[in-house]
Design an enzyme around this catalytic site. Structure first.
Site, PDB file in Angstrom:
ATOM      1  N   GLU A  24       0.836  -1.192   0.102  1.00  0.00           N
ATOM      2  CA  GLU A  24      -0.114  -0.067   0.086  1.00  0.00           C
ATOM      3  C   GLU A  24       0.899   1.187  -0.019  1.00  0.00           C
ATOM      4  OE1 GLU A  24      -4.205  -0.791   2.217  1.00  0.00           O
ATOM      5  OE2 GLU A  24      -2.458  -1.685   3.105  1.00  0.00           O
TER       6      GLU A  24
ATOM      7  N   GLU B 241      -3.812  -9.613   3.178  1.00  0.00           N
ATOM      8  CA  GLU B 241      -4.793  -9.362   4.442  1.00  0.00           C
ATOM      9  C   GLU B 241      -5.985 -10.364   4.665  1.00  0.00           C
ATOM     10  OE1 GLU B 241      -2.598  -5.502   3.653  1.00  0.00           O
ATOM     11  OE2 GLU B 241      -3.508  -7.069   2.380  1.00  0.00           O
TER      12      GLU B 241
END
Length: 687
Positions: free
Chosen positions: A103, A123
């Site tokens: 990210e 995730e």
């Protein structure tokens, strides 16, 4: 320092230096934000490069912080500061950029990676979704359907694939920082591509929605899948800032979800299990260049396949040429099946088979650094092999027994070098199953254990060091469940009811169907040899019902594969119950589930009290990887903590009294923890 900055001319190079994986803990996040601000304030800086020291860019968030109060700056704010930078920021990836690390790169204005690097958003495997802009920036960068697939799968992409997908701007073979510095300098003074400012074309909506519908149908129980779908929808429907706020809201909600908590527990447990609890920190692994495997049967062949797949040559040993040829042919046949399915090339098959050196006679193990015995599960046979190996194997060689139940101390006693002996309990099929129970005998040397753990990881196994007792951890607990299967079937339950209860709990297959698949005759022979009884299973075998291979066992297999309830089994159960003097009754699914799961937890408590397992989390790893305990429940001991030990102790006490089954009575440690409000994770309060 956790974040460092140096200048290469007019380019500021910010380096994350937080060994071993550059996790994005609070100090790192603050350091990145501070250095981005400092570089923007420095008139001598025209552009910025963000990179990681060592082998990683960043493996992502420090998940030990999950569930704790957030400390500013949180990662989404750091990512926004990077994207808002007036000066170009280029990510230089020397290695993996995963989760929050990925990210971070998505918020940069360009991304350059070494060819060996990889990027990913894993995730989903922790019951979460990306929480720092991944669900918003990745769809805007590469398209909604492609981004959704990457986030849903959770597997990292190698650099070349990430380049083809549009995530990376360039891939280089060496000096990624130099390449990023040059690229950053070329962007100075030009309009920057800010990922959050991109929009997703409306025509992508239909393809994404079709993928979303399929994902929701496939995994309807996972709360993070609908959350992921909703976040990608927000990328279509909401302004970037609103969509980011929505993503954060969903992420925080999932942090408190029981499934996510369980998945994170397993994540930590797996890493903890790979550590030998009491080995001195400076213990070095022994060098293992040559591996010999004694026994070319199904298990020995599977173990050999595990080693050769990791590039480790194997000497495969049998007593005679015929048995050796059968074993080698069996391995070749497994590879042929993979070739026929298209999952392996003929060249790869030839490469793997070329690493197997078939030999006749134990003398072939003389030069091996590790010898793994995989012969019959019979003590006299194993002791005979180890007695001979003691005279053949070179000094310092590790002598391992692949046993599921037998006493490793007794096997080690057949040698004059018990410190070199260890149990390596591979699970069948050994080339597929990930768990490896590493059995510490009384005299096993610490460096032998450390070597076994390192080798397990090298061949793709999940190592758990356990103590020496009958059945070790997994099979010892399984015996308690098997005992209850027998008793439930005798008291009134049917095989399909027992199996349905465990499937509802989350297992892929119930115990009766699993026994049919394995073959009931195997355990029957073992019981007869040891004088044990299992009235229901024995009666099935006496009737020739040996499982799938016989077309009938607990179930009928009319097509050879599909289990169908059989009225004959109901009649057989009624006879067994009558012979045992038991009046059959209706048994609820709740009771079936509790009587299958709670006795395992009870036995796990005894295993902990005896020191057979160093940590309750180790037991969870054994059951998740060896017996398909639902990962999202965290393993039996974590599940017990979630349910509450007081409740489990009370139910066991009640079942023990109601059935007269003393084995169901709560173990002393379970009673103590229950009485004092303790848990397996935290122990006894004040204790």
């Amino acid at each position: 320092m956790s974040v460092e900055i140096n200048k290469q001319g007019d380019v500021a190079v910010i380096t994350i230096n937080n060994p071993a994986v550059n996790a994005l803990g609070h100090a790192v996040r603050a350091g990145i934000a501070d250095q981005i601000a400092a570089a923007n304030a420095d008139a001598a800086v025209a552009a910025i490069v963000l990179t990681g020291a060592g082998r990683f860019f960043s493996a992502g968030a420090d998940i030990s912080e999950f569930g704790k109060a957030s400390q500013e700056p949180i990662l989404p704010a750091v990512c926004q500061a990077i994207e808002d930078s007036a000066k170009p920021v280029v990510a230089a990836l020397p290695g993996p950029a995963l989760g929050g690390g990925c990210e971070l790169t998505l918020s940069c204005h360009a991304r350059i990676a070494l060819a060996t690097a990889e990027v990913g958003l894993p995730e989903v495997k922790l019951g979460l979704i990306p929480g720092a802009g991944g669900t918003q920036r990745l769809p805007r960068l590469i398209g909604a359907k492609a981004a959704f697939a990457i986030m849903l799968d959770g597997e990292p992409l190698k650099a070349k694939k990430a380049l083809d997908a549009g995530i990376l701007d360039a891939v280089v073979e060496s000096d990624v920082v130099a390449a990023a510095v040059a690229h950053a300098r070329s962007l100075a003074g030009k309009p920057l591509r800010r990922t959050g400012a991109l929009t997703i074309p409306a025509e992508q909506r239909e393809a994404f929605e079709a993928a979303a519908t399929a994902a929701l149908k496939k995994d309807p129980e996972s709360p993070n899948v609908p959350a992921l779908v909703d976040c990608v929808r927000a990328a279509f429907d909401k302004p970037f800032a609103e969509a980011m706020a929505f993503e954060r809201e969903q992420f925080v909600k999932l942090l408190k979800n029981e499934r996510s908590i369980a998945l994170r527990h397993v994540f930590f447990a797996e890493r903890g299990a790979a550590r030998v609890a009491d080995a001195p920190k400076d213990t070095k692994a022994r060098n293992v260049g040559k591996v010999a495997i004694i026994g070319a049967g199904t298990m020995g062949g599977g173990i050999a396949m595990s080693f050769v797949a990791a590039g480790v040559p194997v000497i495969l040993i049998e007593n005679d040429k015929e048995a050796l040829e059968r074993g080698v042919s069996r391995v070749a046949g497994n590879y042929d099946f993979s070739v026929s399915r298209g999952s392996m090339t003929e060249a790869r098959k030839a490469e793997l088979m070329g690493r197997i050196d078939g030999r006749v006679g134990l003398e072939a193990a003389a030069d091996a650094d590790l010898v793994i015995e995989a012969v019959f599960e019979e003590m006299t046979v194993k002791k005979d092999v180890f007695g001979k190996l003691d005279k053949i194997a070179k000094k310092g060689a590790i002598l391992a027994t692949n046993t599921s139940y037998l006493n490793v101390d007794d096997i080690a006693a057949a040698t004059a070098r018990p410190a070199d002996v260890v149990g390596l309990h591979f699970f069948s099929p050994a080339n597929v199953m990930k768990l490896l129970e590493i059995v510490r005998a009384k005299h096993t040397a610490p460096d032998v254990l450390v070597t076994a753990v390192a080798l397990a990881r090298k061949i793709g196994k999940m190592p758990v060091v356990v103590g020496n007792c009958h059945g070790f951890v997994g099979n010892r607990m399984l015996a308690r469940r098997s005992q209850q299967v027998e008793r439930l079937l005798t008291e009134g339950a049917l095989p399909q009811q027992v199996d349905a209860a465990l499937r509802t709990f989350g297992f892929r297959m119930g115990p009766c169907a699993m026994s049919d698949l394995a073959g009931l005759d195997i355990s029957w022979r073992m019981r007869k040899a040891t004088g044990q009884k299992a009235p229901v299973a024995d009666a099935l075998c006496e009737a020739g019902r040996f499982g799938q291979k016989a077309g009938r066992g607990y179930y009928l297999y009319q097509d050879g594969r599909t289990p169908t309830p059989d009225p004959e089994v109901e009649q057989l159960l009624a006879k067994v119950s009558a012979a045992q003097g038991v009046t059959r009754r209706a048994i609820s699914e709740e009771e079936i589930t509790q009587r299958l799961i709670y006795p395992m937890i009870n036995e796990g408590t005894r295993i902990l009290a005896e020191g057979i397992a160093a940590r309750s989390a180790d037991i969870d790893v054994v059951w998740v990887h060896g017996y398909n305990f639902p990962r999202w429940r965290g393993g039996p001991m974590h599940y017990a903590d979630q349910v509450g030990l007081k409740h489990i102790a009370e139910r066991l006490e009640a079942y023990s009294k109601a059935t007269g089954d003393e084995s169901l009575a709560p173990a002393p440690l379970l009673r103590e923890l229950a009485d004092k409000g303790g848990s397996f994770a935290k122990g006894t309060p004040g204790g």
